[in-house]
Scaffold this active site. Sequence first.
Site, PDB file in Angstrom:
ATOM      1  N   LYS A  67       8.328-147.976  46.817  1.00 40.09           N
ATOM      2  CA  LYS A  67       7.777-146.721  47.339  1.00 40.09           C
ATOM      3  C   LYS A  67       8.719-145.527  47.148  1.00 40.09           C
ATOM      4  CE  LYS A  67       4.637-148.939  50.578  1.00 40.09           C
ATOM      5  NZ  LYS A  67       4.135-149.043  51.960  1.00 40.09           N
ATOM      6  N   ASP A  69      -0.349-144.488  54.091  1.00 35.48           N
ATOM      7  CA  ASP A  69      -0.086-145.470  55.150  1.00 35.48           C
ATOM      8  C   ASP A  69      -0.342-144.868  56.542  1.00 35.48           C
ATOM      9  OD1 ASP A  69       0.634-147.590  53.469  1.00 35.48           O
ATOM     10  OD2 ASP A  69       2.704-146.910  53.328  1.00 35.48           O
TER      11      ASP A  69
END
Length: 271
Positions: free
Chosen positions: A65, A102
Amino acid sequence: MDRYAVIGNPIKQSMSPVIHRAFARETNQNLEYDKLFAEVDGFKPVVDAFFAAGAKGLNVTAPFKLDAFAYADSLTERARTAGAVNTLALQDDGRLLGDNTDGPGLVSDIRDRLGWRIEGQRVLVLGAGGATRGTLLPLLNECPALLHIANRTASKAVQLAEDFAAYGDLSASGLDKIPQAFDLVINASAAGLSGERPQIDPSVMGTGSCAYDMVYGAEPTAFLRWAEPLSASTADGLGMLVGQAAEAFYLWRGVRPSVEPVLSMLREALR
Ligand code: ATR
């Protein structure tokens, strides 16, 4: 056909292809969705080749990420504040937008699917790692009455609260110094991954409170087993997984898929 994928290491376990193919079927979107493996130091060449071959978007999971954050040509505000990218989307001008879905996935699971309130509520987040960082802006955007971060290492919680001070009122402490009771308690710590839970006092759970664990599994997590008798409602992070995928799908395709059918299918598969 438009191509998408998820990249990670390991990647075998990823449920993203199952989720996105189900979304595509439901919304009549003609697309392919695969898994991509890369060595831990080999993100760039794999992603270069994927987009050079005409792909439209990529989901990014551990440990990439931060690589995706550096790779993107531009970032959404929520990706910038998260300091991490879980979704890359090819734009009309050929540039790659980095987003982080997220936090929005967590918020939509709590607010829309579970129907728990965030606005005006006293919200506690446990943990001060990357998972917490990704959720703070989306949570602050829901206008909680207060947002407190508590972490095993207090200094990390204090640092996060300082980093986000420009976005809203935040307080922070160690797990043993949580100042009051809360309406919504979100476990964003990694404790559940090793079968543990953050050591907090039961008085932290207010009357009629809700407990959410970002970790999920076939069995309730240690945190949820602890919170169950103290709370009105509990939920694990499987809905967040589907929620973040739905937000990525929306970014790519402009269509919102239904999360419930996919969530039931995954829950069944976990059993
Ligand atoms: P992630 O990206 O999942 O957030 P991370 O950045 O490594 O992972 O952060 C892990 C978080 O879980 C940290 O807040 C960590 O607390 P410390 O900062 O004190 O290390 C927290 N954590 C991990 N195991 C824990 C446990 N057994 N009890 C409480 N907190 C725990």
